[in-house]
Write a protein that holds these residues in place. Sequence first.
Motif, short mmCIF file in Angstrom:
data_model
loop_
_atom_site.label_atom_id
_atom_site.label_comp_id
_atom_site.label_asym_id
_atom_site.label_seq_id
_atom_site.Cartn_x
_atom_site.Cartn_y
_atom_site.Cartn_z
N VAL A 7 0.87 -1.10 -0.04
CA VAL A 7 -0.07 -0.11 0.02
C VAL A 7 0.93 1.01 -0.16
O VAL A 7 0.61 2.19 -0.69
CB VAL A 7 -1.20 -0.06 1.18
CG1 VAL A 7 -1.72 1.30 1.44
CG2 VAL A 7 -2.11 -1.23 1.14
N PRO A 11 4.12 4.62 -6.07
CA PRO A 11 3.49 4.12 -7.23
C PRO A 11 4.20 4.38 -8.55
O PRO A 11 4.96 5.31 -8.76
CB PRO A 11 2.30 4.97 -7.18
CG PRO A 11 2.75 6.16 -6.48
CD PRO A 11 3.50 5.81 -5.41
N GLU A 45 -1.51 4.46 -8.06
CA GLU A 45 -2.62 5.29 -7.12
C GLU A 45 -3.50 5.72 -7.99
O GLU A 45 -3.25 6.17 -9.29
CB GLU A 45 -1.67 6.50 -6.57
CG GLU A 45 -1.17 7.56 -7.58
CD GLU A 45 -0.38 8.56 -6.96
OE1 GLU A 45 -0.19 8.86 -5.68
OE2 GLU A 45 0.53 9.52 -7.60
N ARG A 70 -5.01 3.41 -1.82
CA ARG A 70 -4.65 3.94 -3.08
C ARG A 70 -5.27 5.05 -3.65
O ARG A 70 -4.93 5.72 -4.54
CB ARG A 70 -4.49 2.60 -4.19
CG ARG A 70 -3.36 1.74 -3.88
CD ARG A 70 -3.19 0.62 -4.91
NE ARG A 70 -2.19 -0.48 -4.49
CZ ARG A 70 -2.65 -1.38 -4.05
NH1 ARG A 70 -3.72 -1.73 -3.70
NH2 ARG A 70 -1.57 -2.29 -3.81
#
Length: 327
Positions: A7, A11, A45, A70
């Motif tokens: 998580v 990204p 994301e 996200r």
Amino acid sequence: MNALAEVVQKPNLSIIAPFYNEEDSVVPLHDALVAALEAFGRPYELIFVNDRSTDRTEELLAGLAQNNQRVRVINFRRNHGQTAAMQAGIDAAQGDIIIPIDGDLQNDPIDIPRLVTKLEEGFDVVSGWRRERQDDTVKRKLPSAIANWVISKISGVHLHDYGCTLKAYRREVLADVRLYGEMHRFVPIYASWHGARVTELVVTHHARRFGRSKYGLERIAKVVLDLAVVKFLSDFDTKPIYVFGFTGLAAIAFSALTLVFTVWLRLFEGIAMIATPLPLLSAMAFLVGILCILLGLLAELMVRVYYETQNKPTYFVKSRLNFPDQP
């Protein structure tokens, strides 16, 4: 522990979706994006920008952010338009590849992996091309085809579909881009002028399932005016005195010629100056020329102020959800 690490992992892809009164599309778009991106296997994301919607869009986005770390949400204080929403998403993006997508479900998230793969062939921008566009022919497709032809001719960057939101950009291409008006469609032009490699890829386009389009034929005028700004900034962004000055000098030259012709008529044709509108035309042209030159000088001063001071934001944020730097 692995799930948590995934998580918070930086990204690779930043997906930006603007929403304005799209409550019926929020959850389906989120689910389709998650399905496509999870299958692709890249860290990502989702940046959802709420352009001051008056329906349940903000509430639904808050629910998605609560259930999916996200999902990052930016809520505007007032309606700023799609370009400002795109700029807010770009400013907040952390990924190496930035991909805008419409919030109305007409773009298909399944095309995102194809855009990224094409980008990684050595391109800096991959623009979506809605070759089989599912929109009204007279109100949307025909004006769009004309606009795309005009933009390609003027800019020298030949794309079939500037209006397609679904595009893939390398992050560095957007680093110095500031968007105003309706200029989000012209980002490939900016990128190309700065040496970026631009290509296009045919993407899927769906008919609108919910609500109606927020754009009409009046958008054509906005696009034409914004294109004029883009061309001006390309050729005269640091020397606006050239365009204003040359226009002013041309007006003054026209004034002088008109005055000479007026005197010639008086001396050789016996026509009194007050019998023709030429003296007034000469005076008006002279004044226009002087004003153009003064405007050019003022524009030069503004250019220097622009480059020597900090830019003001083009949007105002009401709240932010799931951002690491939020209060």
